[in-house]
Design an enzyme around this catalytic site. Structure first.
Site, PDB file in Angstrom:
ATOM      1  N   ASP A  42       1.190  -0.037  37.693  1.00 53.46           N
ATOM      2  CA  ASP A  42       2.391   0.076  38.533  1.00 53.46           C
ATOM      3  C   ASP A  42       3.569  -0.279  37.638  1.00 53.46           C
ATOM      4  O   ASP A  42       3.393  -0.994  36.656  1.00 53.46           O
ATOM      5  CB  ASP A  42       2.353  -0.880  39.738  1.00 53.46           C
ATOM      6  CG  ASP A  42       3.177  -0.343  40.919  1.00 53.46           C
ATOM      7  OD1 ASP A  42       2.583   0.123  41.907  1.00 53.46           O
ATOM      8  OD2 ASP A  42       4.432  -0.358  40.826  1.00 53.46           O
ATOM      9  N   ASP A  68       6.099   2.507  33.446  1.00 55.06           N
ATOM     10  CA  ASP A  68       6.762   3.540  34.241  1.00 55.06           C
ATOM     11  C   ASP A  68       6.142   4.858  33.806  1.00 55.06           C
ATOM     12  O   ASP A  68       6.295   5.274  32.654  1.00 55.06           O
ATOM     13  CB  ASP A  68       8.270   3.512  33.928  1.00 55.06           C
ATOM     14  CG  ASP A  68       9.023   4.643  34.625  1.00 55.06           C
ATOM     15  OD1 ASP A  68       8.390   5.613  35.101  1.00 55.06           O
ATOM     16  OD2 ASP A  68      10.264   4.557  34.672  1.00 55.06           O
ATOM     17  N   ASN A  93      -1.352   8.989  41.055  1.00 56.08           N
ATOM     18  CA  ASN A  93      -0.951   8.660  42.427  1.00 56.08           C
ATOM     19  C   ASN A  93       0.524   8.271  42.534  1.00 56.08           C
ATOM     20  O   ASN A  93       1.135   8.471  43.580  1.00 56.08           O
ATOM     21  CB  ASN A  93      -1.824   7.513  42.948  1.00 56.08           C
ATOM     22  CG  ASN A  93      -1.251   6.881  44.205  1.00 56.08           C
ATOM     23  OD1 ASN A  93      -1.386   7.414  45.297  1.00 56.08           O
ATOM     24  ND2 ASN A  93      -0.555   5.755  44.042  1.00 56.08           N
ATOM     25  N   TYR A 167      11.519  16.870  45.781  1.00 54.43           N
ATOM     26  CA  TYR A 167      10.173  16.281  45.923  1.00 54.43           C
ATOM     27  C   TYR A 167       9.150  17.407  46.103  1.00 54.43           C
ATOM     28  O   TYR A 167       8.104  17.422  45.449  1.00 54.43           O
ATOM     29  CB  TYR A 167      10.193  15.336  47.126  1.00 54.43           C
ATOM     30  CG  TYR A 167       8.871  14.676  47.465  1.00 54.43           C
ATOM     31  CD1 TYR A 167       8.381  13.610  46.705  1.00 54.43           C
ATOM     32  CD2 TYR A 167       8.123  15.095  48.571  1.00 54.43           C
ATOM     33  CE1 TYR A 167       7.169  12.991  47.035  1.00 54.43           C
ATOM     34  CE2 TYR A 167       6.922  14.483  48.909  1.00 54.43           C
ATOM     35  CZ  TYR A 167       6.449  13.432  48.142  1.00 54.43           C
ATOM     36  OH  TYR A 167       5.260  12.822  48.472  1.00 54.43           O
ATOM     37  N   LYS A 171       6.198  18.142  43.314  1.00 51.89           N
ATOM     38  CA  LYS A 171       4.777  18.063  43.689  1.00 51.89           C
ATOM     39  C   LYS A 171       4.094  19.419  43.476  1.00 51.89           C
ATOM     40  O   LYS A 171       2.936  19.473  43.047  1.00 51.89           O
ATOM     41  CB  LYS A 171       4.631  17.624  45.151  1.00 51.89           C
ATOM     42  CG  LYS A 171       5.000  16.158  45.417  1.00 51.89           C
ATOM     43  CD  LYS A 171       4.008  15.207  44.771  1.00 51.89           C
ATOM     44  CE  LYS A 171       4.064  13.806  45.361  1.00 51.89           C
ATOM     45  NZ  LYS A 171       3.270  12.845  44.569  1.00 51.89           N
TER      46      LYS A 171
HETATM   47  N1  LIG Z   1       2.714   8.004  52.407  1.00 49.64           N
HETATM   48  C1  LIG Z   1       2.806   9.292  52.707  1.00 49.64           C
HETATM   49  O1  LIG Z   1       3.054   9.682  53.859  1.00 49.64           O
HETATM   50  C2  LIG Z   1       2.594  10.334  51.639  1.00 49.64           C
HETATM   51  C3  LIG Z   1       2.570  11.682  52.026  1.00 49.64           C
HETATM   52  C4  LIG Z   1       2.331  12.660  51.084  1.00 49.64           C
HETATM   53  C5  LIG Z   1       2.131  12.306  49.756  1.00 49.64           C
HETATM   54  N2  LIG Z   1       2.199  10.999  49.394  1.00 49.64           N
HETATM   55  C6  LIG Z   1       1.996  10.679  47.985  1.00 49.64           C
HETATM   56  O2  LIG Z   1       0.975   9.707  47.873  1.00 49.64           O
HETATM   57  C7  LIG Z   1       1.222   8.896  46.721  1.00 49.64           C
HETATM   58  C8  LIG Z   1       1.225   7.422  47.117  1.00 49.64           C
HETATM   59  O3  LIG Z   1       2.252   7.220  48.071  1.00 49.64           O
HETATM   60  P1  LIG Z   1       2.426   5.861  48.884  1.00 49.64           P
HETATM   61  O4  LIG Z   1       2.849   6.252  50.243  1.00 49.64           O
HETATM   62  O5  LIG Z   1       1.255   4.986  48.700  1.00 49.64           O
HETATM   63  O6  LIG Z   1       3.696   5.254  48.122  1.00 49.64           O
HETATM   64  P2  LIG Z   1       4.269   3.771  48.030  1.00 49.64           P
HETATM   65  O7  LIG Z   1       5.735   3.928  47.786  1.00 49.64           O
HETATM   66  O8  LIG Z   1       3.819   2.930  49.170  1.00 49.64           O
HETATM   67  O9  LIG Z   1       3.586   3.202  46.692  1.00 49.64           O
HETATM   68  C9  LIG Z   1       3.865   3.812  45.468  1.00 49.64           C
HETATM   69  C10 LIG Z   1       3.631   2.824  44.341  1.00 49.64           C
HETATM   70  O10 LIG Z   1       3.942   3.530  43.133  1.00 49.64           O
HETATM   71  C11 LIG Z   1       4.730   2.699  42.296  1.00 49.64           C
HETATM   72  N3  LIG Z   1       5.573   3.549  41.461  1.00 49.64           N
HETATM   73  C12 LIG Z   1       6.625   4.309  41.863  1.00 49.64           C
HETATM   74  N4  LIG Z   1       7.181   4.925  40.801  1.00 49.64           N
HETATM   75  C13 LIG Z   1       6.439   4.562  39.709  1.00 49.64           C
HETATM   76  C14 LIG Z   1       6.523   4.887  38.348  1.00 49.64           C
HETATM   77  N5  LIG Z   1       7.501   5.687  37.881  1.00 49.64           N
HETATM   78  N6  LIG Z   1       5.612   4.343  37.496  1.00 49.64           N
HETATM   79  C15 LIG Z   1       4.628   3.516  37.968  1.00 49.64           C
HETATM   80  N7  LIG Z   1       4.530   3.166  39.252  1.00 49.64           N
HETATM   81  C16 LIG Z   1       5.422   3.695  40.129  1.00 49.64           C
HETATM   82  C17 LIG Z   1       5.550   1.839  43.263  1.00 49.64           C
HETATM   83  O11 LIG Z   1       5.977   0.627  42.637  1.00 49.64           O
HETATM   84  C18 LIG Z   1       4.543   1.609  44.391  1.00 49.64           C
HETATM   85  O12 LIG Z   1       3.789   0.418  44.182  1.00 49.64           O
HETATM   86  C19 LIG Z   1       2.550   9.367  46.126  1.00 49.64           C
HETATM   87  O13 LIG Z   1       2.315  10.301  45.101  1.00 49.64           O
HETATM   88  C20 LIG Z   1       3.203  10.053  47.313  1.00 49.64           C
HETATM   89  O14 LIG Z   1       4.160  11.007  46.891  1.00 49.64           O
HETATM   90  C21 LIG Z   1       2.407   9.995  50.300  1.00 49.64           C
END
Ligand SMILES: NC(=O)c1ccc[n+]([C@@H]2O[C@H](COP(=O)([O-])OP(=O)(O)OC[C@H]3O[C@@H](n4cnc5c(N)ncnc54)[C@H](O)[C@@H]3O)[C@@H](O)[C@H]2O)c1
Length: 263
Positions: A42, A68, A93, A167, A171
């Site tokens: 992270d 990052d 992820n 976004y 994706k």
């Molecule tokens: N939650 C949803 O409804 C949803 C829907 C469709 C897709 N997604 C995708 O699922 C994945 C996880 O989403 P989530 O809801 O758990 O997100 P979240 O925001 O709850 O968690 C994301 C984590 O990624 C870390 N992060 C962000 N940018 C980063 C970077 N540049 N380098 C390293 N770490 C980084 C953040 O610190 C955080 O801990 C993402 O790819 C998101 O786009 C989520």
């Protein structure tokens, strides 16, 4: 081959990006429960450390790693310094679902936005996937076995507006790139697939789904009338990370309660 061991990941090193919370956290836990040694990435080190500690105190193997994913040098350093041996499973992820606008412009129609409003979506959702996959493949190819799983969104498949244009594009780019990695990796025993998530209950969208009217409207589009849970995503990742999926590559599997239907 069928065997109860097909999901066993013992001896594999898995790197999960953005695993400090939400979907990534649950993916890291699940892969560790099935035997993988998990690198919990992270860019927020505290979060990564908390997840790695929870996994190790449950008796499994994990190590935190700050980087990052959008910064190639940081990613390269993380892969060189983790000290666990070659990574054979990469889960892309990290992403910024539900990211609010950085400026009031980002809430405007796309034709009034400016590059600084959309670059951050490409930084994590596309550059991040390319950087991490590049470094992961370098460790998988010499060993003739690997798994790349990229988390995309239904936004990539159906296209979303209202600040989600970039976004959606980032994706979709990650999905196209992952398909290319499937074609490249096949001869080296590396598969590459995507999982497309619908609305999943994580900190990223928690505030939005607290709004009852909004939640009801969203759920009316889901055949299975509930939000996804991180475990729904993690179970699909486990399958794609294991030997159970060795004949599946270059595909996108929707884990979305039937929000959109794939052929
Ligand atoms: N939650 C949803 O409804 C949803 C829907 C469709 C897709 N997604 C995708 O699922 C994945 C996880 O989403 P989530 O809801 O758990 O997100 P979240 O925001 O709850 O968690 C994301 C984590 O990624 C870390 N992060 C962000 N940018 C980063 C970077 N540049 N380098 C390293 N770490 C980084 C953040 O610190 C955080 O801990 C993402 O790819 C998101 O786009 C989520």
């Amino acid at each position: 081959m069928t065997s109860p061991d097909l999901l066993n990941l013992s001896g594999r090193v898995a790197l999960v990006t953005g695993a400090g919370q939400g979907v990534g956290r649950q993916i890291a836990i699940t892969l560790a429960e099935f035997g993988a040694h998990v690198i919990v990435n992270d860019f927020d080190l505290d979060r990564a450390e908390r997840v790695a500690e929870a996994i190790t105190s449950a008796g499994y193997l994990a190590r935190p790693a700050q980087a990052d994913v959008g910064d190639f040098d940081q990613v390269h350093r993380m892969f060189s310094e983790h000290g666990l041996g070659p990574v054979s499973i990469v889960v892309n992820n990290a992403g910024n679902a539900g990211a609010g606008p950085v400026s009031t412009r980002a809430a405007l129609p796309f034709w009034e936005q400016e590059p600084q409003d959309w670059r951050r979506f490409f930084h994590v959702n596309l550059d991040g996937v390319m950087n991490v996959t590049r470094c992961g493949l370098a460790q998988m190819v010499p060993h003739g076995w690997g798994r790349v799983v990229t988390i995309i969104s239904d936004a990539a498949r159906v296209g979303e507006i209202n600040g989600m244009e970039a976004y959606s594009g980032a994706k979709a780019g990650a999905a196209g790139f992952t398909r290319a990695m499937a074609r490249l990796g096949g001869r080296y025993g590396v598969t590459a697939n995507c999982i497309a998530l619908g609305a999943t209950r994580t900190p990223a969208i928690e505030a939005q789904i607290q709004n009852e009217a909004f939640a009801k409207k969203v759920l009316s589009n889901y055949i299975v009338r509930r939000f996804g849970e991180p475990s729904d995503a993690a179970n699909a990742v486990l399958f794609l990370a294991s030997d159970a999926s060795s004949y599946i590559t270059g595909q996108t599997i929707p884990v979305n309660g039937g929000y959109s239907l794939a052929l």
